[in-house]
Design a protein around this motif. Structure first.
Motif, PDB file in Angstrom:
ATOM      1  N   VAL A  27       8.629   4.135   8.542  1.00 38.61           N
ATOM      2  CA  VAL A  27       7.954   3.230   7.610  1.00 38.61           C
ATOM      3  C   VAL A  27       8.452   1.806   7.836  1.00 38.61           C
ATOM      4  N   GLY A  28       7.633   0.841   7.403  1.00 36.24           N
ATOM      5  CA  GLY A  28       8.041  -0.557   7.474  1.00 36.24           C
ATOM      6  C   GLY A  28       7.754  -1.237   8.796  1.00 36.24           C
ATOM      7  N   LEU A  29       6.745  -0.776   9.547  1.00 34.42           N
ATOM      8  CA  LEU A  29       6.363  -1.480  10.765  1.00 34.42           C
ATOM      9  C   LEU A  29       5.794  -2.851  10.441  1.00 34.42           C
ATOM     10  N   VAL A  30       5.850  -3.762  11.396  1.00 34.70           N
ATOM     11  CA  VAL A  30       5.213  -5.073  11.280  1.00 34.70           C
ATOM     12  C   VAL A  30       4.397  -5.337  12.543  1.00 34.70           C
ATOM     13  N   PRO A  79       0.828  -1.204   0.000  1.00 38.27           N
ATOM     14  CA  PRO A  79       0.000   0.000   0.000  1.00 38.27           C
ATOM     15  C   PRO A  79       0.861   1.252   0.000  1.00 38.27           C
ATOM     16  N   HIS A  80       0.308   2.324  -0.535  1.00 34.55           N
ATOM     17  CA  HIS A  80       1.080   3.554  -0.664  1.00 34.55           C
ATOM     18  C   HIS A  80       0.131   4.748  -0.747  1.00 34.55           C
ATOM     19  N   LEU A  81       0.644   5.888  -0.357  1.00 29.10           N
ATOM     20  CA  LEU A  81      -0.124   7.125  -0.384  1.00 29.10           C
ATOM     21  C   LEU A  81      -0.002   7.799  -1.741  1.00 29.10           C
ATOM     22  N   ASP A  82      -1.116   8.289  -2.270  1.00 29.31           N
ATOM     23  CA  ASP A  82      -0.970   9.141  -3.442  1.00 29.31           C
ATOM     24  C   ASP A  82      -0.601  10.551  -2.943  1.00 29.31           C
ATOM     25  N   PRO A  83      -0.097  11.417  -3.813  1.00 29.56           N
ATOM     26  CA  PRO A  83       0.372  12.729  -3.349  1.00 29.56           C
ATOM     27  C   PRO A  83      -0.691  13.534  -2.615  1.00 29.56           C
ATOM     28  N   GLY A  99       5.620  -0.323   3.303  1.00 28.66           N
ATOM     29  CA  GLY A  99       7.050  -0.483   3.054  1.00 28.66           C
ATOM     30  C   GLY A  99       7.679   0.773   2.496  1.00 28.66           C
ATOM     31  N   TYR A 100       6.925   1.495   1.694  1.00 33.79           N
ATOM     32  CA  TYR A 100       7.294   2.804   1.163  1.00 33.79           C
ATOM     33  C   TYR A 100       6.075   3.711   1.273  1.00 33.79           C
ATOM     34  N   LEU A 101       6.284   5.003   1.377  1.00 35.75           N
ATOM     35  CA  LEU A 101       5.160   5.936   1.411  1.00 35.75           C
ATOM     36  C   LEU A 101       4.556   6.123   0.024  1.00 35.75           C
ATOM     37  N   ASP A 102       5.409   6.182  -1.009  1.00 39.57           N
ATOM     38  CA  ASP A 102       4.943   6.251  -2.395  1.00 39.57           C
ATOM     39  C   ASP A 102       4.837   4.845  -2.973  1.00 39.57           C
ATOM     40  N   ARG A 103       4.215   4.746  -4.150  1.00 37.28           N
ATOM     41  CA  ARG A 103       4.247   3.466  -4.861  1.00 37.28           C
ATOM     42  C   ARG A 103       5.713   3.104  -5.091  1.00 37.28           C
ATOM     43  N   PRO A 104       6.143   1.946  -4.592  1.00 39.61           N
ATOM     44  CA  PRO A 104       7.580   1.619  -4.611  1.00 39.61           C
ATOM     45  C   PRO A 104       8.189   1.734  -6.012  1.00 39.61           C
ATOM     46  N   GLY A 105       9.219   2.557  -6.127  1.00 40.83           N
ATOM     47  CA  GLY A 105       9.875   2.768  -7.410  1.00 40.83           C
ATOM     48  C   GLY A 105       9.249   3.849  -8.244  1.00 40.83           C
ATOM     49  N   TYR A 145      19.153   9.719 -12.581  1.00 41.44           N
ATOM     50  CA  TYR A 145      17.912   9.797 -11.805  1.00 41.44           C
ATOM     51  C   TYR A 145      17.882  11.163 -11.134  1.00 41.44           C
ATOM     52  N   ARG A 146      17.506  12.153 -11.909  1.00 41.68           N
ATOM     53  CA  ARG A 146      17.645  13.546 -11.530  1.00 41.68           C
ATOM     54  C   ARG A 146      16.423  14.040 -10.731  1.00 41.68           C
ATOM     55  N   PRO A 147      16.521  15.251 -10.151  1.00 40.36           N
ATOM     56  CA  PRO A 147      15.455  15.739  -9.270  1.00 40.36           C
ATOM     57  C   PRO A 147      14.059  15.724  -9.874  1.00 40.36           C
ATOM     58  N   GLU A 148      13.934  15.978 -11.166  1.00 42.28           N
ATOM     59  CA  GLU A 148      12.590  15.993 -11.753  1.00 42.28           C
ATOM     60  C   GLU A 148      11.930  14.624 -11.674  1.00 42.28           C
ATOM     61  N   LYS A 149      12.718  13.553 -11.789  1.00 36.57           N
ATOM     62  CA  LYS A 149      12.174  12.201 -11.635  1.00 36.57           C
ATOM     63  C   LYS A 149      11.905  11.884 -10.163  1.00 36.57           C
ATOM     64  N   VAL A 150      12.818  12.282  -9.298  1.00 34.22           N
ATOM     65  CA  VAL A 150      12.663  12.006  -7.866  1.00 34.22           C
ATOM     66  C   VAL A 150      11.415  12.705  -7.321  1.00 34.22           C
ATOM     67  N   ARG A 151      11.195  13.946  -7.729  1.00 31.77           N
ATOM     68  CA  ARG A 151      10.028  14.674  -7.233  1.00 31.77           C
ATOM     69  C   ARG A 151       8.731  13.986  -7.617  1.00 31.77           C
ATOM     70  N   ARG A 152       8.727  13.304  -8.748  1.00 29.80           N
ATOM     71  CA  ARG A 152       7.514  12.590  -9.171  1.00 29.80           C
ATOM     72  C   ARG A 152       7.407  11.235  -8.475  1.00 29.80           C
ATOM     73  N   ASP A 153       8.517  10.499  -8.407  1.00 31.57           N
ATOM     74  CA  ASP A 153       8.490   9.157  -7.810  1.00 31.57           C
ATOM     75  C   ASP A 153       8.337   9.195  -6.293  1.00 31.57           C
ATOM     76  N   TRP A 154       8.797  10.278  -5.659  1.00 30.33           N
ATOM     77  CA  TRP A 154       8.827  10.366  -4.202  1.00 30.33           C
ATOM     78  C   TRP A 154       7.961  11.507  -3.685  1.00 30.33           C
ATOM     79  N   ALA A 155       6.897  11.834  -4.394  1.00 32.66           N
ATOM     80  CA  ALA A 155       6.092  13.013  -4.045  1.00 32.66           C
ATOM     81  C   ALA A 155       5.507  12.915  -2.637  1.00 32.66           C
ATOM     82  N   ALA A 156       4.945  11.767  -2.284  1.00 32.48           N
ATOM     83  CA  ALA A 156       4.343  11.611  -0.953  1.00 32.48           C
ATOM     84  C   ALA A 156       5.411  11.639   0.136  1.00 32.48           C
ATOM     85  N   THR A 157       6.528  10.982  -0.116  1.00 34.07           N
ATOM     86  CA  THR A 157       7.621  10.953   0.860  1.00 34.07           C
ATOM     87  C   THR A 157       8.149  12.349   1.132  1.00 34.07           C
ATOM     88  N   ILE A 158       8.373  13.123   0.073  1.00 36.54           N
ATOM     89  CA  ILE A 158       8.896  14.477   0.228  1.00 36.54           C
ATOM     90  C   ILE A 158       7.896  15.360   0.967  1.00 36.54           C
TER      91      ILE A 158
END
Length: 277
Positions: free
Chosen positions: A223-226, A136-140, A163-169, A200-213
């Protein structure tokens, strides 16, 4: 009183460290052995995202606080409310789902928030690729809503079994790296991983990691509790023990919960030994 360890074990056969170019696998190498030297000593290597981990503002901000700057009172005996939030069929957690779950839980002002999705409650899958890729993951928009809800509640700490806040990857790394055959994506610090990260420049990171940022810019996040199923519907106490590594924004972290009785009310922790301080 019940004490529950919410920390995902760090194991050499875990998928963590073999799926994404910014990860490094957990490895141990003998320095000395009990048989030959009279003591077992190990050289240990791993990435900062090896398992359950604490993430802070320094992850995405050059002037952000690093994990070693957290004071002890931020880490020990934190009252927390468990907010149960089940994702949609695609694993996506929307803003509406977050808002409804938060309202239903009714957290006390200033509580840490445990966002429990149920994803960390099946031990047999924790070391599989699917645990990280299909979680599971958060959308922005959900991340933005969660930041607003936490700020309005006076909460500065979020924990989740995602496991990740955004969709992994995300969109880019998932298609450009993780979709390749394993022999075409050797783990960091391989030349291939280093080369990919150069592109893997900032423009890609900002999109892939939007929720995390969005979240970690102002909210300390684990993240990653069990094992969060044991906490369902409760108000608890949390103690965090991150590795005190200087100058970084993400480190492995041990998380322990305590609660008493069926009413879920927090208790004053009992010292393991010695007098209370």
């Amino acid at each position: 009183m019940t004490t529950v360890n919410l920390t995902r074990p760090i194991r050499t056969d875990s998928a963590a460290g073999r799926l994404f170019p910014w990860e490094a696998p957990y490895r141990t190498e003998e320095i000395a052995t009990l048989t030959y030297n009279g003591a077992n000593l190990f050289h240990i290597t791993m990435g900062s995202g090896a398992a359950t981990r604490l993430i802070g503002p320094a992850l995405s901000s050059p002037g952000g606080a690093t994990v070693d700057q957290l004071t002890p009172e931020k880490l020990v005996n934190r009252p927390a409310t468990v907010v149960t939030c089940r994702p949609g069929e695609d694993g996506r957690i929307t803003a509406a789902l977050v808002a409804d779950a938060f309202a239903e839980a009714g957290p006390a002002h200033g509580d840490a928030i445990v966002l429990a999705t149920g994803w960390g409650d099946q031990p047999d899958r924790l070391d599989t690729d699917e645990y990280l890729l299909d979680g599971p993951h958060l959308d922005p928009e959900a991340a933005t809503t969660l930041v607003e809800l936490l700020a309005g509640n006076g909460s500065d700490l979020l924990l989740t079994d995602c496991g990740y806040l955004d969709r992994p990857g995300g969109e880019h790394a998932r298609a450009e790296w993780t979709a390749l055959q394993p022999w075409l994506r050797p783990t960091f610090p391989s030349d291939a991983a280093r080369t990919y990260l150069e592109h893997y420049r900032p423009e890609k990171v900002r999109r892939d990691w939007a929720a995390t940022i969005a979240l970690t810019a102002s909210i300390w996040t684990v993240v990653g509790l069990v094992g969060c199923a044991a906490l369902d519907g409760r108000r608890i106490r949390l103690t965090l023990a991150p590795l005190p590594v200087q100058g970084v924004g993400e480190v492995p972290c041990t998380v322990v919960a305590q609660f008493v009785g069926d009413d879920g009310q927090p208790v004053t922790p009992v010292p393991l030994r010695g007098d209370p301080t």
